[in-house]
Design an enzyme around this catalytic site. Structure first.
Site, PDB file in Angstrom:
ATOM      1  CE  LYS A   1      24.790  18.211  44.564  1.00  0.00           C
ATOM      2  NZ  LYS A   1      24.440  16.807  44.889  1.00  0.00           N
TER       3      LYS A   1
ATOM      4  N   GLY B   1      19.970  17.929  35.238  1.00  0.00           N
ATOM      5  CA  GLY B   1      18.976  17.439  36.179  1.00  0.00           C
ATOM      6  C   GLY B   1      17.595  17.927  35.789  1.00  0.00           C
ATOM      7  CB  SER B   2      14.520  18.253  37.758  1.00  0.00           C
ATOM      8  OG  SER B   2      14.995  19.041  38.829  1.00  0.00           O
ATOM      9  CB  THR B   3      12.772  21.620  33.896  1.00  0.00           C
ATOM     10  OG1 THR B   3      13.219  20.950  32.708  1.00  0.00           O
ATOM     11  CG2 THR B   3      12.328  23.021  33.527  1.00  0.00           C
ATOM     12  CD  GLU B   4      10.895  20.970  41.338  1.00  0.00           C
ATOM     13  OE1 GLU B   4      10.843  19.808  40.854  1.00  0.00           O
ATOM     14  OE2 GLU B   4      10.655  21.213  42.519  1.00  0.00           O
TER      15      GLU B   4
ATOM     16  N   GLY C   1      16.886  23.335  37.610  1.00  0.00           N
ATOM     17  CA  GLY C   1      17.563  24.197  36.643  1.00  0.00           C
ATOM     18  C   GLY C   1      17.170  25.664  36.825  1.00  0.00           C
TER      19      GLY C   1
ATOM     20  CD  GLU D   1      22.746  19.362  28.013  1.00  0.00           C
ATOM     21  OE1 GLU D   1      21.587  19.167  27.578  1.00  0.00           O
ATOM     22  OE2 GLU D   1      23.700  19.709  27.299  1.00  0.00           O
TER      23      GLU D   1
ATOM     24  CB  CYS E   1      17.525  13.726  30.032  1.00  0.00           C
ATOM     25  SG  CYS E   1      19.115  13.469  29.279  1.00  0.00           S
TER      26      CYS E   1
ATOM     27  CD  GLU F   1      12.461  14.301  32.628  1.00  0.00           C
ATOM     28  OE1 GLU F   1      12.744  15.108  33.520  1.00  0.00           O
ATOM     29  OE2 GLU F   1      13.226  14.014  31.690  1.00  0.00           O
TER      30      GLU F   1
HETATM   31  P1  NAP Z   1      17.452  17.059  40.672  1.00  0.00           P
HETATM   32  O1  NAP Z   1      16.962  17.451  42.016  1.00  0.00           O
HETATM   33  O2  NAP Z   1      17.315  18.019  39.558  1.00  0.00           O
HETATM   34  O3  NAP Z   1      18.995  16.633  40.852  1.00  0.00           O
HETATM   35  C1  NAP Z   1      20.058  16.873  39.958  1.00  0.00           C
HETATM   36  C2  NAP Z   1      21.262  17.415  40.707  1.00  0.00           C
HETATM   37  O4  NAP Z   1      20.951  18.710  41.231  1.00  0.00           O
HETATM   38  C3  NAP Z   1      21.666  16.574  41.912  1.00  0.00           C
HETATM   39  O5  NAP Z   1      23.069  16.593  42.042  1.00  0.00           O
HETATM   40  C4  NAP Z   1      21.007  17.324  43.042  1.00  0.00           C
HETATM   41  O6  NAP Z   1      21.563  17.080  44.281  1.00  0.00           O
HETATM   42  C5  NAP Z   1      21.216  18.754  42.616  1.00  0.00           C
HETATM   43  N1  NAP Z   1      20.332  19.726  43.270  1.00  0.00           N
HETATM   44  C6  NAP Z   1      19.101  19.528  43.814  1.00  0.00           C
HETATM   45  N2  NAP Z   1      18.611  20.673  44.315  1.00  0.00           N
HETATM   46  C7  NAP Z   1      19.539  21.636  44.100  1.00  0.00           C
HETATM   47  C8  NAP Z   1      19.614  23.019  44.379  1.00  0.00           C
HETATM   48  N3  NAP Z   1      18.617  23.667  44.993  1.00  0.00           N
HETATM   49  N4  NAP Z   1      20.715  23.693  43.999  1.00  0.00           N
HETATM   50  C9  NAP Z   1      21.727  23.069  43.366  1.00  0.00           C
HETATM   51  N5  NAP Z   1      21.718  21.761  43.079  1.00  0.00           N
HETATM   52  C10 NAP Z   1      20.635  21.037  43.433  1.00  0.00           C
HETATM   53  O7  NAP Z   1      16.797  15.709  40.228  1.00  0.00           O
HETATM   54  P2  NAP Z   1      16.171  14.587  41.190  1.00  0.00           P
HETATM   55  O8  NAP Z   1      15.440  15.194  42.335  1.00  0.00           O
HETATM   56  O9  NAP Z   1      17.242  13.622  41.504  1.00  0.00           O
HETATM   57  O10 NAP Z   1      15.139  13.910  40.213  1.00  0.00           O
HETATM   58  C11 NAP Z   1      13.874  14.521  40.015  1.00  0.00           C
HETATM   59  C12 NAP Z   1      13.505  14.504  38.556  1.00  0.00           C
HETATM   60  O11 NAP Z   1      14.472  15.237  37.803  1.00  0.00           O
HETATM   61  C13 NAP Z   1      13.497  13.153  37.896  1.00  0.00           C
HETATM   62  O12 NAP Z   1      12.334  12.434  38.161  1.00  0.00           O
HETATM   63  C14 NAP Z   1      13.630  13.529  36.456  1.00  0.00           C
HETATM   64  O13 NAP Z   1      12.392  13.913  35.929  1.00  0.00           O
HETATM   65  C15 NAP Z   1      14.545  14.729  36.498  1.00  0.00           C
HETATM   66  N6  NAP Z   1      15.944  14.356  36.209  1.00  0.00           N
HETATM   67  C16 NAP Z   1      16.435  14.643  34.989  1.00  0.00           C
HETATM   68  C17 NAP Z   1      17.727  14.275  34.671  1.00  0.00           C
HETATM   69  C18 NAP Z   1      18.318  14.565  33.330  1.00  0.00           C
HETATM   70  O14 NAP Z   1      19.255  13.902  32.938  1.00  0.00           O
HETATM   71  N7  NAP Z   1      17.849  15.563  32.628  1.00  0.00           N
HETATM   72  C19 NAP Z   1      18.515  13.591  35.592  1.00  0.00           C
HETATM   73  C20 NAP Z   1      17.990  13.325  36.855  1.00  0.00           C
HETATM   74  C21 NAP Z   1      16.702  13.714  37.140  1.00  0.00           C
HETATM   75  P3  NAP Z   1      20.906  15.936  45.210  1.00  0.00           P
HETATM   76  O15 NAP Z   1      20.953  14.691  44.437  1.00  0.00           O
HETATM   77  O16 NAP Z   1      21.756  15.891  46.399  1.00  0.00           O
HETATM   78  O17 NAP Z   1      19.501  16.416  45.493  1.00  0.00           O
END
Ligand code: NAP
Ligand code: MG
Length: 499
Positions: A195, A248-251, A253, A270, A304, A401
């Site tokens: 995804k 993605g985000s720790t939250e 994760g 990650e 990240c 972050e």
């Molecule tokens: P995110 O919500 O953690 O998104 C990462 C992935 O997880 C996306 O494909 C997202 O889908 C998916 N996702 C979201 N909620 C989910 C759930 N409940 N169950 C399964 N998958 C889910 O990150 P974001 O909201 O785009 O960004 C928020 C913050 O996350 C950023 O500001 C940054 O601090 C952090 N982040 C970290 C990384 C990294 O490389 N470590 C990368 C991106 C963001 P959708 O896109 O459709 O919501």
């Protein structure tokens, strides 16, 4: 900036891809979502809508899991020898290379990043990752073991693919993150449901066309754009998926871990970071200044491992901050498809609000804005490269972050490496750190003391497919890249034969 200017910079191939239909890729077919729903994709330098993409939900995930299960258990993939899998992966890498300029334009259009960086870093890195992992396909072996049990024994291990894997990736390096996930899974013989992030689904859908062209059997790779809360959550919870890999985000994760507990699927994560850039007084300034600037401003800080906390010894602090501020002022911020651009916009309205919100919170809490600090223009999601000083460890800008081009500059006045390391480690994250010194002893002593998965000496943000990558503490579980990534996608079976 109007979106038509950006669209006019696309080549013919990228334009015609954009104009096409953007559907789910399941069992080697392009299909609409069962619900018929789509979601909108926006171009970050204008904020205007550029595409509608099919939005997968739980019902589509069910179909994809069934296809991936069939491919894993009984399809041609399950009978393929490792060399054939490697050959297909190399074919895919060749196709990506042949279409690299188009893919770079798609990535730049969708994410906002400079197209030249997209070509070399995102697309180049994707090609390298598939080729590196293709080599692993024929090198995944068990071992023979001599046990100490009385009797005559032949004991050995088998390395078997873990099965059907779900892979959820973010928007900061869309195609490259897909390759970090798919590469080791395919090498190991797994089948996958990927995804992409809702902000940046396009390059993964172009990849799907290349997967079809390369000749992967149906069901081996399924690509399901959709929202995290629906498609992502369905993947994480699905009882028919054996492993989930997430970046993605720790939250989120933590949500993945909870959802995965239903069938105890294997989990690798990650997550975020708040990586320190630790600068000692004997530093080579000519390297440290551009190094620290690139460490935070590259990809608009949406990395990240971004070096978001600049810890510098008092003796060099002022010169360093002045130098990084001068670099920040020189950076050409603009639309990704403008060849002169060095830093593009942030990816989305949400990220724009998040990053400017952090800067505002920093000001409120008493931090000084050394340079930048503002949104640029009224259209698109541009933010100035920003340096904050006079922070304290309780401020959200220091602890959390930000994921934008914002660095907190923090002086230290100490020669005790343990105390310096303690401060550098004072975060719930542990993804990366860099150490800047010309003293070899200090460099390697600090490398030992840092609690992070990657430590860089006189450089920042270096990755290579052969080198493990991942986080300590709340930055994640497991290591990607290298043979460590193969471990994430294989089970070890021990066989005891009593002779
Ligand atoms: P995110 O919500 O953690 O998104 C990462 C992935 O997880 C996306 O494909 C997202 O889908 C998916 N996702 C979201 N909620 C989910 C759930 N409940 N169950 C399964 N998958 C889910 O990150 P974001 O909201 O785009 O960004 C928020 C913050 O996350 C950023 O500001 C940054 O601090 C952090 N982040 C970290 C990384 C990294 O490389 N470590 C990368 C991106 C963001 P959708 O896109 O459709 O919501
Ligand atoms: Mg989200």
């Amino acid at each position: 900036m109007d979106v038509s200017t950006t669209l006019s910079r696309l080549g013919n191939a990228a334009s015609s891809f954009l104009a096409g239909k953007h559907q789910l890729f399941i069992d080697n077919q392009f299909v609409d979502a069962k619900s018929g729903k789509t979601f909108d994709v926006f171009e970050p330098s204008s904020g205007q809508m550029i595409a509608k993409v099919a939005a997968a939900d739980a019902a589509d995930v069910d179909v994809a899991v069934a296809a991936a299960r069939r491919a894993f258990e009984t399809g041609p993939w399950s009978k393929m020898v490792p060399a054939e899998r490697g050959k297909l992966m190399n074919k895919l890498a060749d196709l990506i290379e042949a279409n690299a300029d188009e893919l770079a334009q798609i990535e730049s259009l969708d994410n906002g990043k400079p197209v030249t960086f997209a070509r070399f870093i995102d697309i180049g890195g994707t090609i390298d990752m598939f080729r590196y992992m293709a080599g692993w396909a024929t090198r995944i072996n068990g071992e023979t073991i001599t046990p100490s049990i009385p009797g005559d024994w032949h004991v050995y291990t088998l390395r078997e693919p873990v099965g059907v894997v779900g892979q959820i990736v973010p928007w900061n390096f869309p195609l490259a993150m897909a390759s970090w996930k798919l590469g080791p899974a395919l090498a190991a013989g797994c089948t996958a449901i990927l995804k992409p992030a809702e902000q940046t689904p396009l390059s993964a859908l172009r990849l799907a066309q290349l997967i079809q062209e390369a000749g992967f059997p149906p069901g081996v790779i399924n690509i399901l754009p959709g929202l995290g809360e629906t498609a992502g959550a369905a993947i994480a919870a699905h009882p028919g998926i054996d492993k989930v890999a997430f970046t993605g985000s720790t939250e989120v994760g933590k949500l993945i871990v909870q959802a995965a507990s239903g069938n105890l699927k294997k989990v690798s994560l990650e997550l975020g970071g708040k990586s320190p850039v630790v600068v000692f007084p004997d530093v080579d300034m000519a390297r440290a200044i551009p190094g620290a600037a690139n460490g935070i401003f590259f990809n608009s800080g949406q990395v990240c491992t971004a070096g978001s906390r600049l810890y510098a010894h008092k003796k060099v602090f002022d010169r360093l901050v002045e130098g990084v501020a001068a670099e920040a002022a020189k950076i050409k911020v603009g639309p990704g498809l403008d060849p002169a651009t060095q830093i593009g916009p942030l990816v989305s309205q949400e990220q724009l609000e998040r990053v400017t919100g952090y800067i505002a919170a920093g000001r409120r809490d008493g931090a000084t804005v050394v340079t930048g600090g503002k949104r640029l223009g009224d259209d698109g999601y541009f933010v100035q490269p920003t340096i904050l000083a006079d922070t304290n460890p309780n401020m959200s800008v220091v602890r959390e972050e930000i994921f934008g081009p914002v660095i907190c500059a923090i002086p230290f006045d100490d020669d005790d490496l343990d105390r310096i390391a303690r401060e550098a480690n004072a975060t719930s994250y542990g993804l990366a750190a860099s150490i800047w010194t010309t003293n070899l002893g200090i460099a390697h002593k600090m490398a030992k003391r840092i609690k992070a998965g990657s430590v860089w000496i006189n450089t920042h943000n270096m990755v290579d497919p052969a080198v493990p990558f991942g986080g300590y503490k709340q930055s994640g579980w497991g290591r990607e890249m290298s043979h460590n990534a193969i471990d994430l996608y294989t089970e070890t079976k021990s066989v005891f034969a009593s002779l």
